[in-house]
Write a protein that holds these residues in place. Structure first.
Motif, PDB file in Angstrom:
ATOM      1  N   GLY A 151       0.818  -1.218   0.000  1.00 49.28           N
ATOM      2  CA  GLY A 151       0.000   0.000   0.000  1.00 49.28           C
ATOM      3  C   GLY A 151       0.848   1.261   0.000  1.00 49.28           C
ATOM      4  O   GLY A 151       0.546   2.233  -0.711  1.00 49.28           O
ATOM      5  N   TRP A 152       1.903   1.231   0.799  1.00 50.75           N
ATOM      6  CA  TRP A 152       2.801   2.382   0.827  1.00 50.75           C
ATOM      7  C   TRP A 152       3.458   2.605  -0.532  1.00 50.75           C
ATOM      8  O   TRP A 152       3.525   3.710  -1.057  1.00 50.75           O
ATOM      9  N   THR A 171       0.847   3.911  -3.239  1.00 53.61           N
ATOM     10  CA  THR A 171       0.555   5.353  -3.119  1.00 53.61           C
ATOM     11  C   THR A 171       1.767   6.197  -3.513  1.00 53.61           C
ATOM     12  O   THR A 171       1.616   7.259  -4.126  1.00 53.61           O
ATOM     13  N   TYR A 219       1.909   6.299  -7.284  1.00 56.81           N
ATOM     14  CA  TYR A 219       0.899   7.188  -7.853  1.00 56.81           C
ATOM     15  C   TYR A 219       1.266   8.658  -7.631  1.00 56.81           C
ATOM     16  O   TYR A 219       1.050   9.504  -8.505  1.00 56.81           O
ATOM     17  N   GLU A 220       1.834   8.961  -6.456  1.00 54.23           N
ATOM     18  CA  GLU A 220       2.296  10.333  -6.204  1.00 54.23           C
ATOM     19  C   GLU A 220       3.385  10.743  -7.187  1.00 54.23           C
ATOM     20  O   GLU A 220       3.390  11.874  -7.688  1.00 54.23           O
ATOM     21  N   VAL A 267      -4.314  11.279  -2.085  1.00 54.85           N
ATOM     22  CA  VAL A 267      -3.283  10.260  -2.266  1.00 54.85           C
ATOM     23  C   VAL A 267      -2.132  10.505  -1.308  1.00 54.85           C
ATOM     24  O   VAL A 267      -1.577   9.564  -0.705  1.00 54.85           O
ATOM     25  N   THR A 268      -1.762  11.757  -1.143  1.00 60.02           N
ATOM     26  CA  THR A 268      -0.692  12.084  -0.214  1.00 60.02           C
ATOM     27  C   THR A 268      -1.060  11.694   1.213  1.00 60.02           C
ATOM     28  O   THR A 268      -0.243  11.149   1.970  1.00 60.02           O
ATOM     29  N   VAL A 294      -3.167   9.320   2.131  1.00 61.16           N
ATOM     30  CA  VAL A 294      -3.142   7.864   2.229  1.00 61.16           C
ATOM     31  C   VAL A 294      -1.710   7.358   2.372  1.00 61.16           C
ATOM     32  O   VAL A 294      -1.412   6.446   3.159  1.00 61.16           O
ATOM     33  N   GLY A 295      -0.793   7.962   1.602  1.00 57.32           N
ATOM     34  CA  GLY A 295       0.606   7.563   1.701  1.00 57.32           C
ATOM     35  C   GLY A 295       1.181   7.813   3.077  1.00 57.32           C
ATOM     36  O   GLY A 295       1.900   6.959   3.639  1.00 57.32           O
TER      37      GLY A 295
END
Length: 286
Positions: free
Chosen positions: A47-48, A51, A54-55, A68-69, A71-72
């Protein structure tokens, strides 16, 4: 230049993911099968990593997504929390595990620094232009400072020279005034002397027969300028000169002194030498 910020972030991410997976396996391995512990650890790291990827994609497109940020950062905090919880529950080497619990947060911070660097990065041409502008500004500032220093030194030299010249002039004037004062005092003493006064008065008879007026001291102090008469001014006879001198002398009450009369005589446009004018004054005043 890009690798200087990207490589530390990649290395820190890899270390934090390995530590997170190892801690989850050791922590949950005693309670659940190790396969499940590995899946949990890979889920946190996956997951890390998802994200983060995607960032990076959004950053490459010049875009940004706060969700997104967030979530990261949540995955990063979760990994850090797992490390801290394991350090607090571990019976041995608790301090060592607690010392590396900050690595997930540090990895996220390094990626933040790298993204900031990318948003502010410039091309070599732009950097060269900026360096040229800065160098030109430094050159102009240095030239301006040198010009100001040179002008200040020149002005200081000029003021020093003017001050020294003024001091020399003042000293010469003081010495001259002192000499003149002494000479005038000597003349005054001679004029008022008991024996020298009559002798000096008697010297006027050879110059102007029949006139033995009192000998006058020279003027001591500021004098008024006498206007220059035209060269073609007509001459005056002794009788006309005497009449003019008498008229000017008694034009005010009390009668004017010789110096005041001479100034008004010449200001009126009349022409006569100093010897004739003084002789006329003595004849009128006799």
């Amino acid at each position: 230049m890009k690798a200087k910020t990207a490589l530390p972030a990649v290395a820190m991410t890899a270390v934090s993911m390995v530590l997170t997976l190892a801690v989850v396996v050791m922590w949950l391995g005693a309670a659940v099968p190790w396969i499940i512990a590995v899946v949990v650890g890979l889920g946190i790291d996956g997951g890390w990593l998802a994200t983060l990827a995607y960032e990076r994609r959004l950053a490459a497109q010049g875009d940004h997504n706060r969700a997104v940020t967030a979530v990261g950062w949540c995955f990063g905090l979760l990994a850090a929390g797992v490390l801290v919880a394991h350090a607090l529950t571990a019976e041995a080497s608790a301090g060592a595990w607690l010392a590396v619990a900050w690595l997930p947060i540090a990895a996220k911070a390094l990626w933040l620094v790298h993204s900031l660097w990318e948003r502010t990065a410039l091309t070599p041409g732009a950097l060269g232009a900026i360096r040229g502008i800065q160098q030109e500004a430094r050159d102009e500032a240095a030239v301006a400072r040198a010009r100001l220093r040179a002008e200040a030194v020149t002005e200081e030299t000029r003021l020093t020279a003017v001050t020294a010249a003024g001091a020399r002039v003042a000293r010469v004037q003081a010495k001259t005034a002192q000499h003149l004062s002494r000479a005038w005092s000597t003349l005054k003493t001679a004029r008022d002397g008991e024996h020298t006064g009559p002798a000096l008065t008697s010297m006027t008879a050879p110059v102007t027969p029949g006139v033995t007026a009192r000998w006058e001291l020279p003027v001591w102090g500021p004098t008024e300028s006498v206007p220059v008469l035209p060269e073609a001014a007509p001459g005056l006879t002794d009788e006309a000169l005497d009449a003019l001198v008498d008229q000017i002398r008694y034009s005010e009450t009390p009668a004017l002194s010789y110096r005041e009369m001479a100034v008004r005589f010449r200001a009126a446009g009349h022409s006569a030498s100093e010897v004739r004018l003084r002789a006329a004054w003595k004849r009128v005043a006799a």
